[in-house]
Design a protein around this motif. Structure first.
Motif, PDB file in Angstrom:
ATOM      1  N   HIS A 294     -22.750  22.104  -0.829  1.00  0.00           N
ATOM      2  CA  HIS A 294     -21.876  23.147  -0.306  1.00  0.00           C
ATOM      3  C   HIS A 294     -21.553  22.838   1.144  1.00  0.00           C
ATOM      4  O   HIS A 294     -22.342  22.185   1.829  1.00  0.00           O
ATOM      5  CB  HIS A 294     -22.557  24.523  -0.417  1.00  0.00           C
TER       6      HIS A 294
ATOM      7  N   GLU B 105     -16.641  26.978 -10.059  1.00  0.00           N
ATOM      8  CA  GLU B 105     -17.836  26.371  -9.466  1.00  0.00           C
ATOM      9  C   GLU B 105     -18.973  26.210 -10.470  1.00  0.00           C
ATOM     10  O   GLU B 105     -19.655  25.179 -10.499  1.00  0.00           O
ATOM     11  CB  GLU B 105     -18.307  27.240  -8.286  1.00  0.00           C
ATOM     12  N   GLU B 106     -19.179  27.225 -11.318  1.00  0.00           N
ATOM     13  CA  GLU B 106     -20.277  27.160 -12.286  1.00  0.00           C
ATOM     14  C   GLU B 106     -20.133  25.977 -13.235  1.00  0.00           C
ATOM     15  O   GLU B 106     -21.115  25.373 -13.654  1.00  0.00           O
ATOM     16  CB  GLU B 106     -20.352  28.457 -13.109  1.00  0.00           C
TER      17      GLU B 106
ATOM     18  N   LEU C  81     -12.068  20.785  -7.681  1.00  0.00           N
ATOM     19  CA  LEU C  81     -12.543  22.076  -7.174  1.00  0.00           C
ATOM     20  C   LEU C  81     -11.710  23.246  -7.695  1.00  0.00           C
ATOM     21  O   LEU C  81     -12.073  24.402  -7.501  1.00  0.00           O
ATOM     22  CB  LEU C  81     -12.585  22.073  -5.639  1.00  0.00           C
TER      23      LEU C  81
ATOM     24  N   ILE D 244     -18.620  23.053 -12.531  1.00  0.00           N
ATOM     25  CA  ILE D 244     -18.945  21.830 -11.786  1.00  0.00           C
ATOM     26  C   ILE D 244     -20.457  21.701 -11.628  1.00  0.00           C
ATOM     27  O   ILE D 244     -21.028  20.633 -11.854  1.00  0.00           O
ATOM     28  CB  ILE D 244     -18.234  21.824 -10.416  1.00  0.00           C
ATOM     29  N   GLN D 245     -21.108  22.792 -11.267  1.00  0.00           N
ATOM     30  CA  GLN D 245     -22.567  22.762 -11.100  1.00  0.00           C
ATOM     31  C   GLN D 245     -23.264  22.379 -12.400  1.00  0.00           C
ATOM     32  O   GLN D 245     -24.173  21.551 -12.407  1.00  0.00           O
ATOM     33  CB  GLN D 245     -23.077  24.127 -10.626  1.00  0.00           C
TER      34      GLN D 245
ATOM     35  N   LYS E  58     -19.202  27.259   0.626  1.00  0.00           N
ATOM     36  CA  LYS E  58     -18.307  26.953  -0.497  1.00  0.00           C
ATOM     37  C   LYS E  58     -18.686  25.608  -1.101  1.00  0.00           C
ATOM     38  O   LYS E  58     -19.170  24.710  -0.405  1.00  0.00           O
ATOM     39  CB  LYS E  58     -16.850  26.904  -0.024  1.00  0.00           C
ATOM     40  N   LEU E  59     -18.438  25.471  -2.395  1.00  0.00           N
ATOM     41  CA  LEU E  59     -18.728  24.219  -3.083  1.00  0.00           C
ATOM     42  C   LEU E  59     -17.932  23.091  -2.438  1.00  0.00           C
ATOM     43  O   LEU E  59     -16.735  23.223  -2.204  1.00  0.00           O
ATOM     44  CB  LEU E  59     -18.369  24.340  -4.562  1.00  0.00           C
TER      45      LEU E  59
ATOM     46  N   ASN F 216     -16.876  18.824  -2.385  1.00  0.00           N
ATOM     47  CA  ASN F 216     -16.645  17.752  -3.362  1.00  0.00           C
ATOM     48  C   ASN F 216     -17.643  16.616  -3.122  1.00  0.00           C
ATOM     49  O   ASN F 216     -17.280  15.453  -2.975  1.00  0.00           O
ATOM     50  CB  ASN F 216     -15.202  17.249  -3.294  1.00  0.00           C
TER      51      ASN F 216
END
Length: 200
Positions: free
Chosen positions: A29, A12-13, A8, A15-16, A34-35, A37
């Motif tokens: 989320h 975020e972008e 993390l 990981i997405q 929030k993102l 895991n």
């Protein structure tokens, strides 16, 4: 499935994009937005073990992908954007218009002029010029090499992590906007100056 929370630290972008494009997973989320895991994957078989083996296999694959992304992130952060920008002189922008570095030089002068002449108000000409000089530097990073869709976005993250002012980092991130009919138009003055100069 779950992945190591240490991932993390990566934007975020990234990981997405890693989960969605490479693996066709959905990221999750938490209740605060929030993102998390965690991810969701689908399978077209009925698993005798309730899906445990499928989940474990997918966690392993995603961990490998995220390890690569984390490596790019950490390596890119070690090189200041100013240093990255020097590599732009090796990329041809247009046969008759020179390299990407030549274009950046023109964009920087134009962004500064737009502010100095009062076409764009509410920011310093120095910030507009600084953002313009760094706005294409992420094109030569490992992360953007792997995920071209993140150009600009990664530059914004790197700029912020390397101590650039928020207005400069935001302008680097958003200077490509608007990228389509439904996209937001920049309103922050430094971003407006750089975005206009880039398009002009």
């Amino acid at each position: 499935g779950r992945f190591d929370p240490a991932f993390l630290e990566v934007p975020e972008e990234v990981i997405q994009l890693t989960a969605r494009v490479n693996q066709k997973y959905f990221v999750c989320h938490d209740s605060a937005g929030k993102l998390a895991n965690a991810f969701v994957c689908t399978a077209n078989i009925v698993a005798n073990d309730g899906g445990a083996a499928i989940v474990a296999g997918n966690e392993k694959v995603l961990a490998a992908r995220l390890s690569d992304a984390k490596f790019f992130w950490e390596q890119d952060l070690k090189i200041p954007l100013e240093e990255q920008a020097k590599k732009l002189s090796q990329i041809v922008f247009h046969e008759k218009l020179g390299t990407v570095a030549d274009k950046v030089e023109r964009v920087a002068k134009l962004a500064e002029w737009l502010v100095t002449e009062g076409v764009v108000e509410g920011c310093s000409a120095a910030d507009a010029e600084r953002a313009a000089r760094l706005c294409k530097a992420d094109l030569v990073t490992g992360m953007v090499g792997e995920f071209p869709e993140l150009q600009g976005v990664m530059g914004g993250y790197y700029a912020r992590a390397q101590g650039e002012p928020d207005a400069v980092a935001d302008a680097i991130r958003d200077h490509y906007k608007p990228v389509g009919q439904g996209d937001d138009v920049p309103t922050a003055p430094v971003t407006v100056a750089v975005s206009l100069a880039d398009k002009l």
